[in-house]
Design a protein around this motif. Structure first.
Motif, mmCIF file in Angstrom:
data_model
loop_
_atom_site.group_PDB
_atom_site.id
_atom_site.type_symbol
_atom_site.label_atom_id
_atom_site.label_comp_id
_atom_site.label_asym_id
_atom_site.label_seq_id
_atom_site.Cartn_x
_atom_site.Cartn_y
_atom_site.Cartn_z
ATOM 1 N N ARG A 20 0.831 -1.202 0.000
ATOM 2 C CA ARG A 20 0.000 0.000 0.000
ATOM 3 C C ARG A 20 0.869 1.256 0.000
ATOM 4 O O ARG A 20 0.678 2.175 -0.804
ATOM 5 N N THR A 21 1.841 1.288 0.895
ATOM 6 C CA THR A 21 2.762 2.431 0.966
ATOM 7 C C THR A 21 3.646 2.494 -0.270
ATOM 8 O O THR A 21 3.925 3.575 -0.797
ATOM 9 N N GLN A 22 4.097 1.344 -0.727
ATOM 10 C CA GLN A 22 4.992 1.314 -1.893
ATOM 11 C C GLN A 22 4.298 1.893 -3.131
ATOM 12 O O GLN A 22 4.899 2.663 -3.885
ATOM 13 N N LEU A 23 3.024 1.538 -3.320
ATOM 14 C CA LEU A 23 2.294 2.079 -4.466
ATOM 15 C C LEU A 23 2.066 3.580 -4.292
ATOM 16 O O LEU A 23 2.169 4.359 -5.244
ATOM 17 N N ALA A 24 1.782 3.983 -3.071
ATOM 18 C CA ALA A 24 1.487 5.404 -2.821
ATOM 19 C C ALA A 24 2.668 6.303 -3.185
ATOM 20 O O ALA A 24 2.472 7.432 -3.648
ATOM 21 N N VAL A 25 3.889 5.819 -2.997
ATOM 22 C CA VAL A 25 5.066 6.671 -3.256
ATOM 23 C C VAL A 25 5.668 6.443 -4.640
ATOM 24 O O VAL A 25 6.757 6.929 -4.929
ATOM 25 N N THR A 26 4.971 5.697 -5.508
ATOM 26 C CA THR A 26 5.509 5.371 -6.840
ATOM 27 C C THR A 26 4.564 5.887 -7.932
ATOM 28 O O THR A 26 3.607 5.209 -8.316
ATOM 29 N N PRO A 27 4.806 7.101 -8.449
ATOM 30 C CA PRO A 27 3.882 7.721 -9.404
ATOM 31 C C PRO A 27 3.610 6.853 -10.635
ATOM 32 O O PRO A 27 2.498 6.875 -11.172
ATOM 33 N N GLU A 28 4.608 6.084 -11.075
ATOM 34 C CA GLU A 28 4.422 5.241 -12.269
ATOM 35 C C GLU A 28 3.271 4.256 -12.106
ATOM 36 O O GLU A 28 2.726 3.759 -13.094
ATOM 37 N N LEU A 29 2.906 3.943 -10.853
ATOM 38 C CA LEU A 29 1.909 2.904 -10.595
ATOM 39 C C LEU A 29 0.580 3.479 -10.113
ATOM 40 O O LEU A 29 -0.304 2.734 -9.694
ATOM 41 N N HIS A 30 0.461 4.798 -10.156
ATOM 42 C CA HIS A 30 -0.782 5.419 -9.682
ATOM 43 C C HIS A 30 -1.923 5.200 -10.675
ATOM 44 O O HIS A 30 -1.681 5.032 -11.873
ATOM 45 N N PRO A 31 -3.168 5.232 -10.215
ATOM 46 C CA PRO A 31 -4.320 5.079 -11.107
ATOM 47 C C PRO A 31 -4.284 6.113 -12.228
ATOM 48 O O PRO A 31 -3.879 7.262 -12.028
ATOM 49 N N THR A 32 -4.757 5.674 -13.414
ATOM 50 C CA THR A 32 -4.815 6.555 -14.575
ATOM 51 C C THR A 32 -6.256 6.969 -14.873
ATOM 52 O O THR A 32 -6.519 7.687 -15.825
ATOM 53 N N GLY A 33 -7.208 6.488 -14.059
ATOM 54 C CA GLY A 33 -8.618 6.836 -14.209
ATOM 55 C C GLY A 33 -9.319 6.416 -12.932
ATOM 56 O O GLY A 33 -8.665 5.934 -12.010
ATOM 57 N N PRO A 34 -10.647 6.609 -12.872
ATOM 58 C CA PRO A 34 -11.385 6.328 -11.638
ATOM 59 C C PRO A 34 -11.075 4.944 -11.043
ATOM 60 O O PRO A 34 -10.898 4.803 -9.848
ATOM 61 N N ARG A 35 -11.017 3.924 -11.895
ATOM 62 C CA ARG A 35 -10.630 2.582 -11.430
ATOM 63 C C ARG A 35 -9.668 1.930 -12.420
ATOM 64 O O ARG A 35 -9.735 0.734 -12.671
ATOM 65 N N GLN A 36 -8.823 2.777 -13.040
ATOM 66 C CA GLN A 36 -7.849 2.235 -13.991
ATOM 67 C C GLN A 36 -6.455 2.280 -13.395
ATOM 68 O O GLN A 36 -6.089 3.277 -12.771
#
Ligand code: MLT
Ligand code: MN
Ligand code: ZN
Length: 293
Positions: free
Chosen positions: A59-75
């Motif tokens: 959860r934290t790892q994804l939060a600090v990694t912009p490359e892996l952030h959502p690209t749409g509401p649930r994308q």
């Protein structure tokens, strides 16, 4: 090929919640970098990503990694998750990825069996997260433009499956390495490995990148430090001192240690051991380390 070390630590991370060793205390004080638990993100094109091992810190790892952030509401740019063993530090993060989000879950049949024995993983709905069993030595598409092949490395069953007698050099489906190929580049990811037989060194020869088990510096480090009763090899991890020697003559592009335990002096960038690893051509992975091949 783009690679992000989401977490460079072994199970427990650095600092580990119940550990008062010098490294854990130094990390708490901010004197050495903290490390979250073992996970890697990889992509051939920078838009379509796979996660190698889902750590409890995801959860934290994804939060600090912009490359892996959502690209749409649930994308999400994450297409798949691949497991290299059934250890808790590599699978517990799946429970965090349960919010009706589709992705493919790749692992050997033995690792899928370990998950199937725990009904809590049913929180990942089968219609959204298909569990895809992968045979050893059979290439498959892990994400767009990214081909993966699983291969057996010496290891053991997960701690929670250990019986009275534990074989720590098992060759089979319980502990695997991954060969990753994209755009003509070849990377190997082997976060757990109990030994370095010749056939494994042959497989490493010529790789553009090796990410390898850096759990312990010395085989008896945890015993010596009063942190445990097991050797590294008993835990399924060949010590770094042996790896430096064994791979000294193996021709490779970059070589990076991953999955460092908090007892390991490599956790301190200024330790003599870190200097020695650098001299021998190794980089010590840190949370957020990015590699482009
Ligand atoms: C390991 O890599 O040895 C395991 O993650 C240990 C554990 O299950 O805690
Ligand atoms: Mn581990
Ligand atoms: Zn510690």
């Amino acid at each position: 090929m783009q690679i992000i070390l989401l977490g460079a630590g072994a199970g427990g991370g650095l600092p580990q919640w119940n550990c008062g060793c010098a490294n854990c205390n130094a990390a708490r004080a901010g004197h050495i970098p903290s490390m979250t638990q073992s996970s890697v993100a990889i992509s051939a094109d920078g838009t379509d990503w796979a996660i190698l091992n889902a750590s409890p810190d995801i959860r934290t790892q994804l939060a600090v990694t912009p490359e892996l952030h959502p690209t749409g509401p649930r994308q999400l740019p994450i297409r798949s998750v691949l497991l290299t063993n059934g250890d808790i530090d590599h699978v517990a993060g799946l429970l965090t990825l349960r919010e009706s989000q589709p992705f493919d879950l790749f692992a050997t049949a033995a690792i899928h069996d370990a998950l199937a024995q725990n009904p809590m993983f049913g929180a990942l709905r089968a219609d959204l997260v298909p569990r895809r069993p992968i045979r050893l030595d059979q290439p498959f598409d892990l994400a767009s433009g990214l081909t993966a092949t699983l291969f057996a490395v010496p290891g053991k069953v997960p701690l929670y499956q250990e019986g009275a007698v534990v074989q720590s050099g098992l060759i089979g489906e319980n502990t695997v390495g991954v060969e990753l190929i994209a755009n003509g580049r070849r990377a190997l990811y082997i976060p757990g490995c109990a030994d370095l037989p010749d056939w494994l060194q042959t497989r490493m020869e010529g790789a553009d990148l090796l990410m390898f088990d850096g759990t312990l510096w010395d085989d008896d480090e945890m015993i010596r430090m009063g942190l445990g009763r097991k050797t590294g090899r008993r835990m399924g991890h060949v010590p770094v001192t042996e790896t430096l020697d064994a791979l000294a003559q193996t021709g490779m592009g970059q070589r990076v240690f991953v999955h460092m335990n908090n007892s390991n002096p490599l956790t301190d960038p200024n330790s003599p051991e870190s200097a020695k690893a650098r001299v021998q051509g190794w980089q010590v992975g840190r949370d957020g380390t990015r590699i482009t091949l």
